[in-house]
Scaffold this motif. Structure first.
Motif, PDB file in Angstrom:
ATOM      1  N   VAL A   1      45.066 -40.132 -37.930  1.00  0.00           N
ATOM      2  CA  VAL A   1      44.100 -41.086 -38.999  1.00  0.00           C
ATOM      3  C   VAL A   1      43.486 -42.396 -38.234  1.00  0.00           C
ATOM      4  N   GLU A   2      43.401 -42.390 -36.875  1.00  0.00           N
ATOM      5  CA  GLU A   2      43.199 -42.897 -36.218  1.00  0.00           C
ATOM      6  C   GLU A   2      41.538 -42.466 -36.197  1.00  0.00           C
ATOM      7  N   ALA A   3      41.181 -40.477 -35.503  1.00  0.00           N
ATOM      8  CA  ALA A   3      40.198 -40.248 -35.433  1.00  0.00           C
ATOM      9  C   ALA A   3      39.466 -39.685 -36.892  1.00  0.00           C
ATOM     10  N   GLY A   4      40.612 -39.903 -37.612  1.00  0.00           N
ATOM     11  CA  GLY A   4      39.451 -39.236 -39.041  1.00  0.00           C
ATOM     12  C   GLY A   4      39.074 -41.175 -39.572  1.00  0.00           C
ATOM     13  N   LEU A   5      39.704 -42.229 -39.536  1.00  0.00           N
ATOM     14  CA  LEU A   5      39.345 -43.284 -40.614  1.00  0.00           C
ATOM     15  C   LEU A   5      38.014 -44.552 -39.009  1.00  0.00           C
ATOM     16  N   GLY A   6      38.885 -43.774 -37.972  1.00  0.00           N
ATOM     17  CA  GLY A   6      38.286 -44.630 -37.116  1.00  0.00           C
ATOM     18  C   GLY A   6      36.913 -44.155 -36.401  1.00  0.00           C
ATOM     19  N   LEU A   7      36.117 -44.038 -36.840  1.00  0.00           N
ATOM     20  CA  LEU A   7      34.908 -42.851 -36.398  1.00  0.00           C
ATOM     21  C   LEU A   7      33.930 -43.344 -37.765  1.00  0.00           C
ATOM     22  N   THR A   8      33.991 -43.739 -38.874  1.00  0.00           N
ATOM     23  CA  THR A   8      32.892 -44.396 -39.619  1.00  0.00           C
ATOM     24  C   THR A   8      31.621 -44.383 -39.312  1.00  0.00           C
ATOM     25  N   ALA A   9      31.289 -45.383 -38.012  1.00  0.00           N
ATOM     26  CA  ALA A   9      30.134 -45.282 -37.547  1.00  0.00           C
ATOM     27  C   ALA A   9      30.059 -45.244 -35.822  1.00  0.00           C
ATOM     28  N   LEU A  10      29.302 -44.715 -35.705  1.00  0.00           N
ATOM     29  CA  LEU A  10      29.695 -44.545 -33.983  1.00  0.00           C
ATOM     30  C   LEU A  10      28.177 -45.232 -33.760  1.00  0.00           C
ATOM     31  N   PRO A  11      28.484 -46.339 -32.431  1.00  0.00           N
ATOM     32  CA  PRO A  11      27.627 -47.051 -31.882  1.00  0.00           C
ATOM     33  C   PRO A  11      26.423 -46.124 -31.638  1.00  0.00           C
ATOM     34  N   PRO A  12      25.323 -47.022 -31.594  1.00  0.00           N
ATOM     35  CA  PRO A  12      23.763 -46.262 -31.030  1.00  0.00           C
ATOM     36  C   PRO A  12      24.269 -46.019 -30.220  1.00  0.00           C
ATOM     37  N   ASP A  13      25.437 -46.263 -29.383  1.00  0.00           N
ATOM     38  CA  ASP A  13      24.983 -45.921 -27.476  1.00  0.00           C
ATOM     39  C   ASP A  13      25.476 -44.777 -27.368  1.00  0.00           C
TER      40      ASP A  13
ATOM     41  N   ARG B   1      40.625 -42.817 -47.326  1.00  0.00           N
ATOM     42  CA  ARG B   1      41.856 -43.566 -46.733  1.00  0.00           C
ATOM     43  C   ARG B   1      42.744 -42.608 -45.630  1.00  0.00           C
ATOM     44  N   PRO B   2      44.056 -43.198 -45.636  1.00  0.00           N
ATOM     45  CA  PRO B   2      45.192 -42.372 -45.139  1.00  0.00           C
ATOM     46  C   PRO B   2      45.246 -40.874 -46.207  1.00  0.00           C
ATOM     47  N   ALA B   3      45.980 -40.039 -45.666  1.00  0.00           N
ATOM     48  CA  ALA B   3      46.349 -38.707 -46.901  1.00  0.00           C
ATOM     49  C   ALA B   3      47.930 -39.117 -47.677  1.00  0.00           C
ATOM     50  N   GLU B   4      48.014 -38.958 -48.676  1.00  0.00           N
ATOM     51  CA  GLU B   4      49.712 -39.465 -49.211  1.00  0.00           C
ATOM     52  C   GLU B   4      50.334 -38.867 -48.394  1.00  0.00           C
ATOM     53  N   GLU B   5      50.267 -37.721 -48.190  1.00  0.00           N
ATOM     54  CA  GLU B   5      51.484 -37.049 -47.439  1.00  0.00           C
ATOM     55  C   GLU B   5      50.943 -36.745 -45.839  1.00  0.00           C
ATOM     56  N   GLY B   6      51.667 -36.944 -45.330  1.00  0.00           N
ATOM     57  CA  GLY B   6      51.475 -36.391 -43.893  1.00  0.00           C
ATOM     58  C   GLY B   6      50.343 -37.759 -43.267  1.00  0.00           C
TER      59      GLY B   6
ATOM     60  N   VAL C   1      39.188 -37.859 -47.925  1.00  0.00           N
ATOM     61  CA  VAL C   1      38.234 -38.647 -48.448  1.00  0.00           C
ATOM     62  C   VAL C   1      37.660 -38.151 -49.876  1.00  0.00           C
ATOM     63  N   CYS C   2      37.704 -39.143 -50.770  1.00  0.00           N
ATOM     64  CA  CYS C   2      37.524 -38.692 -52.321  1.00  0.00           C
ATOM     65  C   CYS C   2      36.569 -39.657 -52.885  1.00  0.00           C
ATOM     66  N   MET C   3      35.576 -38.523 -53.459  1.00  0.00           N
ATOM     67  CA  MET C   3      34.079 -38.977 -54.359  1.00  0.00           C
ATOM     68  C   MET C   3      34.496 -38.786 -55.666  1.00  0.00           C
ATOM     69  N   HIS C   4      33.552 -39.768 -56.605  1.00  0.00           N
ATOM     70  CA  HIS C   4      34.065 -39.582 -57.782  1.00  0.00           C
ATOM     71  C   HIS C   4      32.671 -39.879 -58.491  1.00  0.00           C
ATOM     72  N   TRP C   5      32.050 -38.597 -59.170  1.00  0.00           N
ATOM     73  CA  TRP C   5      30.839 -38.723 -60.129  1.00  0.00           C
ATOM     74  C   TRP C   5      31.332 -39.039 -61.685  1.00  0.00           C
ATOM     75  N   PRO C   6      30.386 -39.182 -62.483  1.00  0.00           N
ATOM     76  CA  PRO C   6      30.208 -39.672 -63.694  1.00  0.00           C
ATOM     77  C   PRO C   6      30.005 -38.046 -64.530  1.00  0.00           C
ATOM     78  N   LEU C   7      30.402 -38.382 -66.139  1.00  0.00           N
ATOM     79  CA  LEU C   7      30.658 -37.494 -66.057  1.00  0.00           C
ATOM     80  C   LEU C   7      29.208 -37.618 -67.498  1.00  0.00           C
TER      81      LEU C   7
END
Length: 157
Positions: free
Chosen positions: A85-97, A128-133, A138-144
């Motif tokens: 989880v720390e890999a998936g959530l912790g790299l939301t933005a990499l610093p320019p350096d 968010r962290p996965a519900e199981e395990g 990554v959850c995305m929504h679009w209108p219908l």
């Protein structure tokens, strides 16, 4: 109207991302996502799946990348990886350096830049962290589109 759901699971190989994009757009079209949003859907699904594949490859995981598409009030796509989880959530933005660091792996760059692209493509994005395990969802929504009277129209009706 009943909710429909499509589930895909694929090995973490980049070649499968294209299939996920194609299926995702077909399901979006059938669900009633406006035609002008389909390019956004295609790009966002591709980016989320590419990010998941990159994480799996970076951590040497053979687990399947999971994609779930459903419609209800919105068209929803969930892409789940099984990286720490720390890999998936912790790299939301990499610093320019770090972006300028030549030793940064292609996978790490893909993961870090992927969130920035997703945030620019999808108005309703949740990570968010996965519900199981172990893993990240990554959850995305679009209108219908709605027909007069508030009911959804299916393509071909």
């Amino acid at each position: 109207m009943a909710t429909s759901r499509v589930r895909l699971a694929f090995t973490p190989a980049p070649v499968h991302v294209r299939t996920a994009r194609l299926v995702g757009v077909a399901v979006a079209r059938r669900a009633g996502v406006a035609e002008e949003l389909l390019d956004e859907v295609r790009l966002a699904i591709g980016e989320a799946c590419t990010r998941a594949v990159a994480l799996h490859r970076q951590y040497g995981l053979a687990d399947l990348v999971q994609v779930e598409m459903s419609d209800g009030d919105t068209y929803t796509v969930r892409v789940t990886d099984r990286a720490p989880v720390e890999a998936g959530l912790g790299l939301t933005a990499l610093p320019p350096d770090e972006l300028a660091n030549e030793s940064l792996t292609d996978e790490a760059l893909t993961v870090g830049v992927g969130f920035a692209l997703l945030a620019g493509l999808v108005d309703d994005l949740q990570v968010r962290p996965a519900e199981e395990g172990v893993g990240t969802e990554v959850c995305m929504h679009w209108p219908l589109r709605s027909a007069p009277g508030g009911t959804r129209r299916w393509v071909g009706e």
